[in-house]
Design a protein around this motif. Structure first.
Motif, PDB file in Angstrom:
ATOM      1  N   ALA A 106       1.013  -1.188  -0.103  1.00 51.35           N
ATOM      2  CA  ALA A 106      -0.053  -0.004  -0.005  1.00 51.35           C
ATOM      3  C   ALA A 106       0.902   1.308   0.031  1.00 51.35           C
ATOM      4  O   ALA A 106       0.276   2.157  -0.731  1.00 51.35           O
ATOM      5  CB  ALA A 106      -0.871   0.092   1.205  1.00 51.35           C
ATOM      6  N   ASP A 107       2.063   1.142   0.835  1.00 45.18           N
ATOM      7  CA  ASP A 107       2.900   2.420   0.781  1.00 45.18           C
ATOM      8  C   ASP A 107       3.484   2.605  -0.721  1.00 45.18           C
ATOM      9  O   ASP A 107       3.434   3.830  -1.161  1.00 45.18           O
ATOM     10  CB  ASP A 107       4.104   2.168   1.483  1.00 45.18           C
ATOM     11  N   VAL A 108       3.684   1.492  -1.519  1.00 43.15           N
ATOM     12  CA  VAL A 108       4.311   1.793  -2.786  1.00 43.15           C
ATOM     13  C   VAL A 108       3.231   2.403  -3.694  1.00 43.15           C
ATOM     14  O   VAL A 108       3.333   3.144  -4.363  1.00 43.15           O
ATOM     15  CB  VAL A 108       5.093   0.361  -3.309  1.00 43.15           C
ATOM     16  N   GLU A 109       1.940   1.817  -3.150  1.00 46.32           N
ATOM     17  CA  GLU A 109       1.102   2.482  -4.331  1.00 46.32           C
ATOM     18  C   GLU A 109       0.557   3.714  -4.109  1.00 46.32           C
ATOM     19  O   GLU A 109       0.280   4.611  -5.072  1.00 46.32           O
ATOM     20  CB  GLU A 109      -0.225   1.519  -4.188  1.00 46.32           C
ATOM     21  N   LYS A 110       0.696   4.160  -2.824  1.00 47.10           N
ATOM     22  CA  LYS A 110       0.469   5.570  -2.238  1.00 47.10           C
ATOM     23  C   LYS A 110       1.385   6.525  -2.902  1.00 47.10           C
ATOM     24  O   LYS A 110       1.197   7.511  -3.380  1.00 47.10           O
ATOM     25  CB  LYS A 110       0.258   5.604  -0.822  1.00 47.10           C
ATOM     26  N   ALA A 111       2.739   6.078  -2.717  1.00 46.79           N
ATOM     27  CA  ALA A 111       3.883   6.787  -3.275  1.00 46.79           C
ATOM     28  C   ALA A 111       3.820   6.854  -4.909  1.00 46.79           C
ATOM     29  O   ALA A 111       3.902   7.964  -5.333  1.00 46.79           O
ATOM     30  CB  ALA A 111       5.271   6.247  -2.903  1.00 46.79           C
ATOM     31  N   ALA A 112       3.514   6.022  -5.667  1.00 51.08           N
ATOM     32  CA  ALA A 112       3.536   6.135  -6.985  1.00 51.08           C
ATOM     33  C   ALA A 112       2.209   7.053  -7.476  1.00 51.08           C
ATOM     34  O   ALA A 112       2.539   7.537  -8.672  1.00 51.08           O
ATOM     35  CB  ALA A 112       3.234   4.722  -7.819  1.00 51.08           C
ATOM     36  N   ARG A 113       1.379   7.211  -6.682  1.00 51.36           N
ATOM     37  CA  ARG A 113      -0.013   7.780  -7.131  1.00 51.36           C
ATOM     38  C   ARG A 113       0.604   9.252  -7.157  1.00 51.36           C
ATOM     39  O   ARG A 113       0.075  10.224  -7.882  1.00 51.36           O
ATOM     40  CB  ARG A 113      -1.070   7.763  -6.207  1.00 51.36           C
ATOM     41  N   LEU A 114       1.365   9.753  -6.237  1.00 48.87           N
ATOM     42  CA  LEU A 114       2.049  10.918  -6.175  1.00 48.87           C
ATOM     43  C   LEU A 114       2.761  11.381  -7.178  1.00 48.87           C
ATOM     44  O   LEU A 114       3.604  12.519  -7.409  1.00 48.87           O
ATOM     45  CB  LEU A 114       2.559  11.173  -4.598  1.00 48.87           C
ATOM     46  N   ASP A 115       3.476  10.414  -8.031  1.00 50.44           N
ATOM     47  CA  ASP A 115       4.191  10.809  -9.150  1.00 50.44           C
ATOM     48  C   ASP A 115       5.327  11.279  -9.106  1.00 50.44           C
ATOM     49  O   ASP A 115       5.933  12.484  -9.755  1.00 50.44           O
ATOM     50  CB  ASP A 115       3.503  11.363 -10.337  1.00 50.44           C
ATOM     51  N   PRO A 116       6.147  10.949  -7.718  1.00 52.85           N
ATOM     52  CA  PRO A 116       7.586  11.685  -7.650  1.00 52.85           C
ATOM     53  C   PRO A 116       8.865  11.362  -8.538  1.00 52.85           C
ATOM     54  O   PRO A 116       8.464  10.289  -9.342  1.00 52.85           O
ATOM     55  CB  PRO A 116       7.923  11.377  -6.276  1.00 52.85           C
ATOM     56  N   GLU A 117       9.681  12.090  -8.821  1.00 50.42           N
ATOM     57  CA  GLU A 117      10.665  11.901  -9.623  1.00 50.42           C
ATOM     58  C   GLU A 117      11.442  10.584  -9.412  1.00 50.42           C
ATOM     59  O   GLU A 117      12.128   9.696 -10.307  1.00 50.42           O
ATOM     60  CB  GLU A 117      11.683  13.029  -9.872  1.00 50.42           C
ATOM     61  N   ARG A 118      11.513  10.208  -7.929  1.00 48.21           N
ATOM     62  CA  ARG A 118      12.069   8.992  -7.493  1.00 48.21           C
ATOM     63  C   ARG A 118      11.502   8.721  -6.474  1.00 48.21           C
ATOM     64  O   ARG A 118      11.087   9.203  -5.560  1.00 48.21           O
ATOM     65  CB  ARG A 118      13.881   9.411  -7.367  1.00 48.21           C
ATOM     66  N   ILE A 119      11.735   7.173  -6.260  1.00 53.84           N
ATOM     67  CA  ILE A 119      10.989   6.375  -5.255  1.00 53.84           C
ATOM     68  C   ILE A 119      12.230   5.565  -4.637  1.00 53.84           C
ATOM     69  O   ILE A 119      12.649   4.828  -5.197  1.00 53.84           O
ATOM     70  CB  ILE A 119       9.726   5.531  -5.194  1.00 53.84           C
ATOM     71  N   TYR A 120      12.728   6.030  -3.389  1.00 53.14           N
ATOM     72  CA  TYR A 120      13.618   5.154  -2.803  1.00 53.14           C
ATOM     73  C   TYR A 120      13.138   3.954  -1.895  1.00 53.14           C
ATOM     74  O   TYR A 120      12.573   4.326  -0.985  1.00 53.14           O
ATOM     75  CB  TYR A 120      14.576   6.107  -2.077  1.00 53.14           C
ATOM     76  N   LEU A 121      13.418   2.903  -2.202  1.00 55.00           N
ATOM     77  CA  LEU A 121      13.054   1.460  -1.597  1.00 55.00           C
ATOM     78  C   LEU A 121      14.209   1.183  -0.968  1.00 55.00           C
ATOM     79  O   LEU A 121      15.354   0.581  -1.220  1.00 55.00           O
ATOM     80  CB  LEU A 121      12.383   0.586  -2.582  1.00 55.00           C
ATOM     81  N   PHE A 122      13.892   1.350   0.559  1.00 55.60           N
ATOM     82  CA  PHE A 122      14.943   0.826   1.352  1.00 55.60           C
ATOM     83  C   PHE A 122      14.709  -0.292   2.255  1.00 55.60           C
ATOM     84  O   PHE A 122      13.802   0.067   2.928  1.00 55.60           O
ATOM     85  CB  PHE A 122      15.283   2.086   2.235  1.00 55.60           C
TER      86      PHE A 122
END
Length: 596
Positions: free
Chosen positions: A227-243
């Motif tokens: 769900a975190d990944v889905e919410k982040a993707a909806r905001l369409d940032p230039e980069r997502i850091y999966l740590f």
């Protein structure tokens, strides 16, 4: 000092645990650095490095946070107040002034501000911080400036100021959108503000936004991470850091790795790839210009036609002066400030770098981050081929299957075991022996833990510490477990029987099994904390032989639980929230902390 593979793996594990999360596999690693490395050594290293061609990166560390999260493994500490920040900025100004003459005429292509929580600073403090940096070091034309932040310490006015100060690469440390997970990890955060902050950053003119997410956090479910990944993707940032969560030495909440972590991680990468994101270095997923993000540690890459060095300012900051040294500043802000008040650069430990160290570092980074070593590229950097530097070691690793020879060089065939095999083959024995002596009993304990088998099936026993029988007291009834226990006692005649319970509470047969051990003339111990043993108030807990270290018994080692925050069972404990409330009040949000 000769070490077998079990001892070497234990040694490398202890060395890695000291590093910050995501620290690259540099050589030499920090655990092999010398503690008598001085500020004068740091200055001399930069003089040697700056005599060569190369690009420059500046990293500034702000160690303060509103509170330090239980999952954090970085050099961070709670902020005592605005005055502490002002005092720290004064020390930072002194460090910049001491180093500035060495870099006269040189320009920095990347400026990175991290922590800690740099966004905790007020507007005037941010102006002072950037003034100290840009007043002593010259950014190159078009220099990229990156800035880390916490959602709660950002607002539209601060975002406009950051843009005015030159920030075009903003990282927002969300970690997770799950409020319950954040609360259990001792982090206060208003996630409802995050979408508005992303919009406000873009309105301020900041061109690139990154959202940081952690996979496998303590108390996090696989579904919550997805769900975190889905919410982040909806905001369409230039980069997502999966740590991926890493229980490093400074992490207070030593959770086991979530069994779903890597499968869910791969699923997240695939999901984001379908949305147009590309994967970089196995952690960052980017679109548009997100792939050009500046970072604050060397990856063994060329920034342009040259490799780069990293100057680290601030308490705990790590510097890399190519062909000069790697070193780290004093991590305690007070000690850092005292050194600078005395006119000394605040180096705490470091190591000198020559051709051999740089070549080995280049080899390790290429194999472990890119999966290959190109013979021609190596020659272009070092003036001779890999065999000229390392002899026939590469051919030996190809013969045992670690590497595969290719037309252009070598490929790393076994990435899972590759790091250990490469270290074993290339790390000099002298520094490793010195590190082993420094760890002493900790290494011996870790090596013994590495030799122990995993937990045995219920009703079976195995050897533990000297004179101890480890017996799995599972959920089976007493009638089934007692005969097996008596057989083990008769065969081994131990002094102590550790009744090992693998679940979040004692099995139903545990009281009678403990009584049976007593009647046999032996001592009974249990791996569970006292809160789970109301019916056995006098039953001792297991502890390491010759040690009083806190923790809990695990298959990989002996430890003893002293507090909830030390107990591995906390992740499965149904009474943990009520225990917090009973001790700290109904509104408590912080986890219990280790005593200093």
């Amino acid at each position: 000092m000769l070490m077998d593979d079990t001892q070497l793996k234990a040694l490398f594990g202890l060395m890695d645990a000291e590093n910050p999360p995501e620290y690259p596999p540099h050589y030499p690693p920090p655990a092999l650095w010398k503690k008598n490395f001085s500020g004068a050594d740091a200055a001399a290293a930069w003089r040697r490095s700056l005599a060569r061609r190369g690009d420059l990166v500046l990293y500034v560390h702000l160690p303060f946070c509103r509170e330090v999260c239980a999952f954090c493994g970085f050099y961070a500490r709670p902020c005592p107040g605005p005055g502490a920040v002002d005092d720290y900025l004064s020390a930072l100004e002194r460090e910049a002034a001491l180093l500035s003459p060495l870099f006269a005429g040189r320009r920095f292509k990347w400026l990175c501000f991290g922590g800690g929580t740099p966004s905790l600073l007020s507007g005037p403090q941010l102006r002072r911080l950037f003034g100290a940096v840009k007043g002593n070091f010259r950014p190159a034309p078009g220099a990229r400036t990156a800035f880390e932040s916490h959602p709660d310490s950002l607002d539209p006015a601060k975002l406009r100021l950051l843009k005015k100060l030159g920030v075009d690469w903003l990282s927002i440390g969300v970690q997770t959108f799950d409020d319950a997970v954040l609360k259990k990890n001792g982090r206060r955060q208003d996630n409802s503000r995050v979408p508005g902050l992303v919009r406000a950053a873009r309105s301020a003119g900041i061109k690139n936004v990154q959202l940081d997410l952690i996979a496998g956090l303590p108390f996090q479910s696989r579904e919550a991470f997805a769900a975190d990944v889905e919410k982040a993707a909806r905001l369409d940032p230039e980069r997502i850091y999966l740590f991926p969560f890493q229980a490093k030495e400074r992490v207070r909440l030593k959770a086991r790795q979530a069994p779903w972590l890597w499968e869910a991680y791969r699923g997240a990468v695939e999901s984001l790839s379908r949305r147009g994101y590309e994967l970089s270095c196995g952690r960052w997923l980017y679109k548009r210009s997100g792939g050009d993000w500046p970072y604050s540690y060397d990856q063994g890459e060329r920034m342009s036609r040259d490799f780069y060095s990293v100057l680290g300012l601030g308490a705990g900051a790590i510097s890399y002066a190519r062909y000069g040294a790697r070193y780290q500043n004093l991590a305690d802000p007070a000690a850092y400030a005292r050194a600078l008040s005395g006119g000394r650069l605040p180096a705490a430990r470091g190591c000198r770098l020559g051709e051999k160290e740089e070549a080995l570092n280049f080899l390790l980074l290429n194999f472990l981050q890119r999966g290959a070593l190109d013979r021609r590229e190596f020659r272009s950097v070092f003036g001779r081929g890999p065999r000229g530097v390392f002899g026939r070691v590469l051919d030996s690793l190809a013969a045992d299957g670690t590497l595969v020879a290719s037309r252009d060089g070598w490929l790393l065939d076994d990435r899972e075991n590759g790091l250990f095999r490469l270290r074993k083959a290339f790390y000099p024995p002298g520094p490793l022996a010195a590190a082993a002596r420094a760890y002493g009993r900790r290494l011996a304990s870790a090596a013994r833990a590495g030799e122990k088998p995993s937990a045995a099936p219920a009703g079976s026993g195995r050897a533990g510490a000297s004179g101890t029988l480890v017996f799995e007291a599972g959920r089976a009834p007493f009638a089934a477990l007692a005969p097996a226990l008596l057989r083990e006692i008769k065969a081994r005649r131990p002094g102590t029987v550790l009744l090992y319970c693998s679940g979040p509470g004692p099995g139903p047969a545990l009281p009678r099994l403990a009584e049976l051990v007593g009647r046999a003339g032996m001592k009974a111990a249990v791996n569970l904390p006292p809160c789970l043993l109301p019916g056995l108030p006098r039953l001792p807990q297991a502890a390491p032989a010759g040690s009083g270290d806190p923790g809990v018994f695990r298959p990989e080692g002996w430890v003893k639980p002293a507090r909830c925050a030390d107990c591995v069972l906390q992740l499965e404990c149904p009474g943990l929230d009520s225990a917090y409330a009973a001790r700290h009040g109904a509104r408590a949000v912080r986890p219990l902390r280790r005593r200093p």
